[in-house]
Design an enzyme around this catalytic site. Structure first.
Site, PDB file in Angstrom:
ATOM      1  N   GLU A 766      -2.772  21.904  -9.000  1.00 55.62           N
ATOM      2  CA  GLU A 766      -3.127  23.218  -8.454  1.00 55.62           C
ATOM      3  C   GLU A 766      -4.147  22.962  -7.377  1.00 55.62           C
ATOM      4  O   GLU A 766      -5.236  22.447  -7.664  1.00 55.62           O
ATOM      5  CB  GLU A 766      -3.796  24.074  -9.541  1.00 55.62           C
ATOM      6  CG  GLU A 766      -2.863  24.724 -10.510  1.00 55.62           C
ATOM      7  CD  GLU A 766      -1.972  25.747  -9.855  1.00 55.62           C
ATOM      8  OE1 GLU A 766      -2.315  26.252  -8.769  1.00 55.62           O
ATOM      9  OE2 GLU A 766      -0.913  26.015 -10.419  1.00 55.62           O
ATOM     10  N   CYS A 800     -10.231  29.611  -6.141  1.00 54.98           N
ATOM     11  CA  CYS A 800      -9.124  29.268  -5.247  1.00 54.98           C
ATOM     12  C   CYS A 800      -8.296  30.503  -4.932  1.00 54.98           C
ATOM     13  O   CYS A 800      -7.583  30.555  -3.936  1.00 54.98           O
ATOM     14  CB  CYS A 800      -8.268  28.153  -5.834  1.00 54.98           C
ATOM     15  SG  CYS A 800      -7.834  28.436  -7.526  1.00 54.98           S
TER      16      CYS A 800
END
Ligand SMILES: Cc1cc2nc3c(=O)[nH]c(=O)nc-3n(C[C@H](O)[C@H](O)[C@H](O)COP(=O)(O)OP(=O)(O)OC[C@H]3O[C@@H](n4cnc5c(N)ncnc54)[C@H](O)[C@@H]3O)c2cc1C
Length: 1006
Positions: A766, A800
């Site tokens: 990720e 994020c």
């Protein structure tokens, strides 16, 4: 003194019913009435109509209005195929054109007619128009309470402006009222003279950061603005009522009003009132407390009893959050509560000025009947209604000799829209008395039906434990059923005092023990010494959170070989036992919830809500993956033909390296570790160097949950440790969350086969995002500004999923940016341990320097409209928000991940260009759209290519199981975390095919 009987109520009701001669909700000549009747008859049409009315004031050009008419009511509006086979679309269009909304009508007409509709419920666009209207009401024997409509207060200048408008309104009303003719009924009640004029105030509008998590901070801000208003009201002889808003703000509102009214200056002011909502389970208790308090204060106080205007919102939002729903589920229970409170308030008329806000014939009649039974003069009570609603009943009340006050909203169309839509909804809701009373299809007996006695539980106030938002398992709270379907762990409801107290206690207790030393489980290789890593509080770097003896790269071999050895028996452990370890770990996290949240506050600078949400998400991962494992644990039969038996089975992979980031210091590693463990792998876990203590806490939790020794290896260390781990031949799976640079390096390193390696490595990565929110020309600016602020400044932009680009359509751009800048400026910066802090520190100096570098770039590339003032920050790691406009998609500020509170604003010519800008980065993680255009929403669903797209809401805060998280392009590879495919990455599959025929005999056939 007796209690009013049903016969008494009927007598009063019949009189009112007869006097209220027009048995229609709206006069037929009003086109509004036509439209609402259509809406009442058809739910699909109603939805489209109200959504259209909601967006209308935002539309600026005739072509925009025409376009939206077409989108809501045209060919593609989805109205055609409604149940019943009718062509709703044609039906709707006919309804619209009969009142002037349809094709061929100019945009001006549509707009003007909407204003006309608003005028039915709004007394005037400003005080200039409102003054003659309230004077006219007075002439008709009706009092008023002026409410200044406003947009949601998103920044301090708006709160200031709202306060100033009230000051002006108070003076203007007092001056105008002094000219009115005397009216003995309206000017005195049983306690003495009454002010001729009244205002209604919403506390949330007086403080842009109004938030029950920080009562003291709110009190300071709100009281500073309220005091001058109350002074003005006292000086000019004006009454003030405090409206009641959402449940989340109820306790705070009660507390602020009571505290302020106890200040010496205001203690003797007798014309303050509070609205209380009978649809709340708490209200009966609140009323009793308020009565006791009013007696102690020694000055009369008004109570306006209403049912409540936010029933749908409260029901939906509390369900979504997994919190106990605070409103009654049945209308009858609301009515019964209202009916219990009528006599209670009347009994206390010596300290209370009872006012009843309702359009319900039965309840108006009941107030009259109770007043009569108690032998009270009519002037003791006040009946209240909303301007423009149930007007025939209003007239009947005045004729009956009762004091009537109407709630009189003042404001123009845009800020008035939310109010207008609420009124329309209320008028057309199935259960609404207005609809039943005035559609004329119910007999008086039906309208006066007594609500049945409530069930025992329906009226019970919410238990404090449940009200915190989670069950406190293991501490006397309710146990979760271990095999129930997955539901998200509710976040803590910090509007509850008990929750705030527990968080404060946890912070204090933890602070006293900070600085613990953490060692590895095994000694370093001979001759080597391990370095020490010190975890520091980013808000106060001098405060040491923990001291960790870090692994050297040479430790990697030992950690992996221990994981290999212990992993063998773990892989053979029945899946149900592995699942049980996750269940136990979840239980332990629940028990240590506040302690762990406090640790995150100190170690990584998350604020209360963010820290609490991270712990909740960690619990979710455990509970969700545990349940997902059930699917994978049993062999899956494939094919149904006789004579062969095909099974698909999943096998563990071996040792999984988990490399986790610091920004979700518990949730992300918990997810990766739990997925690896439950599928039968062992784990070497290297937490970020910036969140070591929280990482270690997770390891402790797993050990306490019964995970066998060695299966989870804790390997804190510098990046070189991670690199060694990635290339280790006995590590077949790497689960990583972090930056793009490191992620791509891991993918490259993992692709090389080392000597002794027997498997192609699998990388789950990720990585970053450069997430955009599009604000189109139909967006609700209140929501867009709040949504962008939350997504951009939540945890200082260090998620994020954070928003770092706002792409705003030309028509909206300047208004949006102006409000956004002020909203960002209004967010309070400070230590995250303070509940009122909206913006805490960045994680460390490296992060601060990175932001500073980008700010230098911002000045070259665009036009900064908000910059941090580095001379006035509360500590070395704090950076205020930065907003930079005139950014183009090719600019570095629009392409590179910064991980801080820096927002690039891009202006887009039209929606095509907005989508092109949004998709123009190498990332595709999250994205958002604020729009009320059905067509744009549909296009975004198709063309805005991101892993997680959010429409008309913030873009951070994905929930396990509901919004599985993960992106495409350079944002990552692998299945979505918290989704149904995630566990498959930690297993490999075998198919076992057996021929079950023996010499022509098949057991299945015989
Ligand atoms: C002067 C005045 C001031 C007001 N101030 C406020 C205020 O400060 N805050 C505020 O929230 N509202 C306020 N209101 C709005 C008021 O709450 C609504 O007008 C009121 O809900 C309408 O109630 P009714 O008695 O006229 O109609 P009714 O039709 O008898 O009641 C409708 C109400 O019942 C409740 N209800 C509907 N369905 C259900 C269900 N399934 N289960 C349980 N309950 C249900 C809802 O609250 C709904 O609004 C005010 C109203 C007036 C007249």
């Amino acid at each position: 003194m007796g209690i009013a009987t049903e016969a008494d109520i009927r007598r009063h009701a019949a009189r009112l019913y007869e006097a209220a001669t027009t048995p229609r909700l709206f006069d037929r000549k009003w086109w509004t009435g036509r439209l609402l009747e259509w809406a009442i008859r058809d739910d699909a049409f109603k939805v489209q109509l109200f959504r259209f009315i909601d967006v209308l004031p935002t539309l600026k050009t005739p072509s925009q209005i025409k376009r939206l008419v077409d989108e809501y009511f045209g060919q593609d509006a989805g109205l055609r195929e409604a149940p019943g086979g009718r062509s709703l679309m044609r039906w709707g269009m006919r309804a619209l054109s009969s009142v002037g909304f349809g094709a061929g009508v100019t945009a001006d007409t549509i707009y003007n007619q909407a204003i006309q509709m608003a005028n039915q419920f709004i007394v005037g666009a400003g005080m200039k128009e409102a003054l003659p209207a309230v004077a006219d009401l007075w002439k008709r024997g009706i009092m008023h309470s002026v409410d200044l409509l406003g947009e949601a207060t998103v920044c301090e200048p708006e709160a200031e402006a709202y306060t100033a408008r009230y000051r002006e309104a108070i003076t203007a009303l007092a001056e105008a009222a002094s000219e009115w003719r005397p009216s003995p009924l309206l000017e005195a009640d049983h306690l003495g003279p009454l002010p001729r004029t009244q205002v209604s105030i919403k506390l949330s509008a007086l403080d842009s950061q109004f938030d029950p998590i920080d009562p003291e901070g709110c009190y300071k801000a709100v009281a500073a603005r309220l005091r001058p208003l109350l002074r003005a009201a006292m000086q000019h002889g004006v009454a003030v009522t405090f409206d009641m808003e959402h449940f989340e703000w109820k306790d705070l509102t009660l507390w602020i009003v009571r505290r302020l009214l106890m200040e010496d200056e205001f203690r003797a002011y007798p014309f303050a009132s509070l609205a209380l909502q009978a649809y709340l389970k708490d209200t009966e208790r609140d009323v009793r407390e308020l009565l006791a308090w009013a007696e102690a204060r020694g000055t009369p106080m008004g109570v306006r009893l209403v049912k409540g205007a936010y029933w749908d919102y409260e029901t939906i939002m509390h369900r979504q959050r997994g919190w106990p729903v605070p409103v009654f589920a049945r209308k009858d229970d609301t009515d019964a509560c209202y009916e219990r409170l009528i006599p209670l308030l009347l009994e206390h008329h010596a300290v209370i000025r009872p006012a009843f806000g309702t359009h319900n014939l039965r309840h108006v009649a009941m107030v009259m009947a109770e007043t009569e039974r108690k032998g009270l003069a009519t002037k003791v009570v006040e009946l209240q209604m909303l301007y423009g609603m149930a007007e025939p009943l209003q007239a009947a009340i005045v004729d009956a000799g009762y004091r009537l006050r109407v709630y009189a909203p003042v404001g123009d169309l845009i800020p008035g829209m939310a109010y207008l839509v609420r009124r329309l909804l209320e008028n057309t809701a199935n259960e609404s008395i207005l609809r039943r009373q005035f559609l004329g299809n119910q007999s008086l007996d039906e309208l006066l039906m007594k609500p049945p006695t409530p069930t025992q539980t329906s009226g019970a106030p919410i238990a404090p434990q449940a009200a915190m938002g989670h069950e406190g398992e293991g501490e006397g709270g309710g146990q979760r059923l271990s095999e129930s379907a997955f539901t998200n762990e509710p976040h803590t409801d910090f509007s509850r005092a008990e929750a705030r107290e527990r968080m404060r206690t946890a912070l204090a207790a933890l602070r006293a023990t900070l600085g613990q030393r953490i060692d590895l489980d095994f000694l370093p290789p001979r001759g080597l010494t391990r370095p020490t890593l010190t975890a520091r509080n980013p808000a106060r770097p001098e405060e040491v959170v923990g001291v960790v003896s870090a692994a050297v790269p040479e430790d990697v071999d030992e950690a992996v070989s221990r994981a290999v050895v212990s992993g063998r028996s773990w892989a053979e452990t029945p899946a149900s036992d592995r699942m049980a370890v996750l269940a136990k770990a979840a239980k332990l996290l629940r028990q240590r919830r506040f302690e762990l949240a406090a640790l995150e506050v100190f170690e990584v600078g998350r604020g209360w809500r963010d820290a609490d949400a991270d712990v909740a998400e960690a619990i979710d991962f455990l509970e969700y993956y545990r349940r997902q494992m059930r699917r994978l644990a049993e062999p899956i039969r494939l094919g149904t033909l006789l004579g062969e038996l095909n099974h698909l089975v999943y096998r563990s992979r071996g040792v999984v390296a988990v490399l986790s980031p610091w920004n979700f210091p518990l949730a992300i590693p918990t997810g990766m570790v739990a997925a690896a463990l439950v599928t039968g792998n062992s784990v070497v876990f290297k937490p970020s160097e910036r969140s070591l203590v929280t990482g270690h806490a997770l390891v402790e939790v797993f050990r306490e949950a019964g995970l066998p020794d060695g299966v989870l290896q804790f390997l804190p260390g510098e990046p070189e440790v991670g690199r060694r781990l990635v290339v280790h031949p006995d590590v077949p799976v790497i689960a990583f969350t972090g930056s793009k640079a490191v992620g791509l390096q891991i993918i490259a390193d993992a692709a090389r086969v080392s000597p002794g390696q027997r498997e192609v490595k699998k990388v789950v990565a990720e990585m970053g995002g450069k997430n955009a929110i599009i604000v189109d020309d139909t967006a609700d600016l209140d929501e867009a500004v709040a949504g962008v602020i939350a997504s951009f400044l939540g945890y200082q932009g260090q998620k994020c999923s954070a928003c770092s680009r706002a792409i705003v359509l030309d028509a909206m751009h300047d208004d949006f940016v102006e409000r956004l800048v002020e909203a960002a400026r209004s967010v309070r910066m400070g230590p995250p341990e303070e509940p009122g802090t909206g913006l805490g520190p960045l994680i460390d100096q490296r992060a601060v320097q990175k932001v500073r570098d980008y700010l230098a770039i911002a000045k070259l590339e665009g036009t900064p409209v908000l910059l941090p003032d580095f001379t006035r920050q509360p500590g070395p790691n704090f950076v205020g928000p930065a907003i930079v406009r005139n950014i183009r998609p090719e600019h570095r500020l629009a392409c590179e991940e910064i991980f801080g509170p820096v927002l690039a604003v891009l202006r887009a010519r039209d929606f095509d260009q907005a989508l092109a800008f949004a998709n123009a980065t190498e990332y595709a993680l999250t994205g958002g759209l604020f729009s009320r255009s059905p067509r744009n929403i549909a296009r975004a669903r198709e063309e805005f290519l991101v892993g997680n797209l959010y429409i008309n809401r913030g873009i951070a805060g994905a929930l396990v199981g509901r919004q599985p998280f993960g992106g495409g392009r350079l944002s990552g590879i692998g299945a979505k975390a918290g989704g149904p495919d995630y566990l498959l990455q930690f297993v490999w599959s075998s198919v076992l095919s057996e021929n079950t025929l023996r010499r022509g005999f098949s057991p299945e056939l015989s």
